[in-house]
Design an enzyme around this catalytic site. Structure first.
Site, PDB file in Angstrom:
ATOM      1  N   ALA A  82       6.022   7.913 -37.079  1.00  0.00           N
ATOM      2  CA  ALA A  82       7.039   7.242 -36.268  1.00  0.00           C
ATOM      3  C   ALA A  82       6.667   7.341 -34.790  1.00  0.00           C
ATOM      4  O   ALA A  82       6.129   8.352 -34.334  1.00  0.00           O
ATOM      5  CB  ALA A  82       8.413   7.874 -36.494  1.00  0.00           C
ATOM      6  N   TYR A  92      -0.623   0.052 -42.274  1.00  0.00           N
ATOM      7  CA  TYR A  92      -1.310   0.787 -43.342  1.00  0.00           C
ATOM      8  C   TYR A  92      -2.402  -0.066 -43.987  1.00  0.00           C
ATOM      9  O   TYR A  92      -3.470   0.446 -44.335  1.00  0.00           O
ATOM     10  CB  TYR A  92      -0.303   1.249 -44.397  1.00  0.00           C
ATOM     11  CG  TYR A  92       0.641   2.305 -43.883  1.00  0.00           C
ATOM     12  CD1 TYR A  92       0.155   3.496 -43.364  1.00  0.00           C
ATOM     13  CD2 TYR A  92       2.017   2.126 -43.910  1.00  0.00           C
ATOM     14  CE1 TYR A  92       1.011   4.475 -42.879  1.00  0.00           C
ATOM     15  CE2 TYR A  92       2.887   3.088 -43.432  1.00  0.00           C
ATOM     16  CZ  TYR A  92       2.369   4.265 -42.911  1.00  0.00           C
ATOM     17  OH  TYR A  92       3.219   5.228 -42.430  1.00  0.00           O
ATOM     18  N   GLU A  96       5.344   6.341 -49.123  1.00  0.00           N
ATOM     19  CA  GLU A  96       6.309   5.305 -49.498  1.00  0.00           C
ATOM     20  C   GLU A  96       6.768   4.588 -48.235  1.00  0.00           C
ATOM     21  O   GLU A  96       6.912   5.215 -47.184  1.00  0.00           O
ATOM     22  CB  GLU A  96       7.550   5.902 -50.185  1.00  0.00           C
ATOM     23  CG  GLU A  96       7.317   6.343 -51.613  1.00  0.00           C
ATOM     24  CD  GLU A  96       6.946   7.798 -51.712  1.00  0.00           C
ATOM     25  OE1 GLU A  96       7.127   8.532 -50.717  1.00  0.00           O
ATOM     26  OE2 GLU A  96       6.451   8.223 -52.777  1.00  0.00           O
TER      27      GLU A  96
HETATM   28  C1  COA Z   1       5.673   1.421 -37.736  1.00  0.00           C
HETATM   29  C2  COA Z   1       5.490   2.136 -36.401  1.00  0.00           C
HETATM   30  C3  COA Z   1       5.096   3.591 -36.665  1.00  0.00           C
HETATM   31  C4  COA Z   1       4.357   1.420 -35.617  1.00  0.00           C
HETATM   32  O1  COA Z   1       4.179   2.149 -34.408  1.00  0.00           O
HETATM   33  P1  COA Z   1       3.390   1.488 -33.176  1.00  0.00           P
HETATM   34  O2  COA Z   1       2.919   2.585 -32.293  1.00  0.00           O
HETATM   35  O3  COA Z   1       4.205   0.422 -32.569  1.00  0.00           O
HETATM   36  O4  COA Z   1       2.161   0.814 -33.902  1.00  0.00           O
HETATM   37  P2  COA Z   1       0.795   0.357 -33.209  1.00  0.00           P
HETATM   38  O5  COA Z   1       1.039  -0.058 -31.803  1.00  0.00           O
HETATM   39  O6  COA Z   1      -0.241   1.388 -33.441  1.00  0.00           O
HETATM   40  O7  COA Z   1       0.517  -0.942 -34.048  1.00  0.00           O
HETATM   41  C5  COA Z   1      -0.297  -0.895 -35.195  1.00  0.00           C
HETATM   42  C6  COA Z   1      -0.258  -2.210 -35.945  1.00  0.00           C
HETATM   43  O8  COA Z   1       0.900  -2.240 -36.760  1.00  0.00           O
HETATM   44  C7  COA Z   1       1.375  -3.576 -36.827  1.00  0.00           C
HETATM   45  N1  COA Z   1       2.667  -3.650 -36.172  1.00  0.00           N
HETATM   46  C8  COA Z   1       3.282  -2.663 -35.459  1.00  0.00           C
HETATM   47  N2  COA Z   1       4.497  -3.088 -35.048  1.00  0.00           N
HETATM   48  C9  COA Z   1       4.644  -4.343 -35.514  1.00  0.00           C
HETATM   49  C10 COA Z   1       5.681  -5.299 -35.447  1.00  0.00           C
HETATM   50  N3  COA Z   1       6.834  -5.043 -34.798  1.00  0.00           N
HETATM   51  N4  COA Z   1       5.507  -6.477 -36.073  1.00  0.00           N
HETATM   52  C11 COA Z   1       4.378  -6.751 -36.734  1.00  0.00           C
HETATM   53  N5  COA Z   1       3.325  -5.889 -36.836  1.00  0.00           N
HETATM   54  C12 COA Z   1       3.467  -4.696 -36.236  1.00  0.00           C
HETATM   55  C13 COA Z   1       0.370  -4.445 -36.095  1.00  0.00           C
HETATM   56  O9  COA Z   1      -0.643  -4.827 -37.019  1.00  0.00           O
HETATM   57  C14 COA Z   1      -0.161  -3.452 -35.082  1.00  0.00           C
HETATM   58  O10 COA Z   1      -1.416  -3.783 -34.564  1.00  0.00           O
HETATM   59  P3  COA Z   1      -1.536  -4.693 -33.232  1.00  0.00           P
HETATM   60  O11 COA Z   1      -0.620  -4.124 -32.194  1.00  0.00           O
HETATM   61  O12 COA Z   1      -2.980  -4.571 -32.860  1.00  0.00           O
HETATM   62  O13 COA Z   1      -1.112  -6.072 -33.649  1.00  0.00           O
HETATM   63  C15 COA Z   1       6.761   2.052 -35.522  1.00  0.00           C
HETATM   64  O14 COA Z   1       7.214   0.709 -35.512  1.00  0.00           O
HETATM   65  C16 COA Z   1       7.884   2.960 -36.009  1.00  0.00           C
HETATM   66  O15 COA Z   1       7.971   4.130 -35.616  1.00  0.00           O
HETATM   67  N6  COA Z   1       8.776   2.438 -36.854  1.00  0.00           N
HETATM   68  C17 COA Z   1       9.890   3.236 -37.376  1.00  0.00           C
HETATM   69  C18 COA Z   1       9.403   4.309 -38.323  1.00  0.00           C
HETATM   70  C19 COA Z   1       8.637   3.693 -39.469  1.00  0.00           C
HETATM   71  O16 COA Z   1       9.000   2.647 -39.992  1.00  0.00           O
HETATM   72  N7  COA Z   1       7.563   4.406 -39.866  1.00  0.00           N
HETATM   73  C20 COA Z   1       6.774   4.021 -41.018  1.00  0.00           C
HETATM   74  C21 COA Z   1       7.468   4.532 -42.239  1.00  0.00           C
HETATM   75  S1  COA Z   1       6.367   4.673 -43.588  1.00  0.00           S
END
Ligand code: COA
Length: 138
Positions: free
Chosen positions: A17, A62, A50
């Site tokens: 996260a 992922y 998951e």
């Molecule tokens: C999922 C999460 C961890 C991504 O964190 P983040 O730091 O924004 O991710 P990154 O900047 O490293 O992005 C990685 C890739 O994920 C995808 N991605 C991330 N956010 C996205 C969005 N809002 N929409 C579409 N793709 C997305 C993209 O492919 C992105 O690559 P890019 O920026 O080069 O296009 C974050 O949104 C989060 O904390 N969400 C809530 C918790 C959660 O859902 N965790 C996963 C549970 S298994």
């Protein structure tokens, strides 16, 4: 924040996260990369987790690291009764995966540095870790 449980030869990723204010900068990719490096160093063969079926952001992240859908847990999340996808990533001990991890590291870190983050390595830490310093204010 990223966390994994090592269970037999499996790395179960329990948390990944990033604070909403810091998303879309590449932090999750750096965290996931580090978790997979740690899993490899511990001799683990598989990574699994998951994820909500609606969480397209996380699923895209992922899949970028080679995770594939291995199954589905029905109504896994009590709050919304939503299903979970089970994702798996095998071959953690293969030399091909080692090379992939090496190839990914530089562009991931470069992206953060280009945004003004400073990466500080901790040489005495048993695990590879990064301290991140925020960009300086103008
Ligand atoms: C999922 C999460 C961890 C991504 O964190 P983040 O730091 O924004 O991710 P990154 O900047 O490293 O992005 C990685 C890739 O994920 C995808 N991605 C991330 N956010 C996205 C969005 N809002 N929409 C579409 N793709 C997305 C993209 O492919 C992105 O690559 P890019 O920026 O080069 O296009 C974050 O949104 C989060 O904390 N969400 C809530 C918790 C959660 O859902 N965790 C996963 C549970 S298994």
């Amino acid at each position: 924040m990223g966390c994994l449980w090592a269970i037999l030869d499996e790395a179960h990723i329990t948390i990944l996260a990033v604070h909403p204010a810091y998303r879309r900068q590449g932090f999750a990719q750096v965290l996931l990369h580090r978790l997979l490096v740690i899993a490899r160093q511990r001799g683990l063969a598989w990574a699994t987790l998951e994820v909500r079926v609606s969480n397209s952001a996380a699923i895209a992240l992922y899949q970028r690291f080679g995770f594939q859908v291995a199954g589905r847990r029905c109504r896994y999340y009590p709050d919304t009764q939503e299903d979970a996808l089970i994702l798996w990533r095998g071959q953690l001990q293969s030399s091909e995966f080692q090379h992939l991890l090496q190839d990914w590291q530089f562009p991931l870190e470069q992206r953060l540095q280009a945004l003004g983050w400073k990466l500080l390595r901790s040489p005495n830490s048993p695990c590879p870790s990064l301290d991140l310093r925020p960009p300086l204010c103008e």
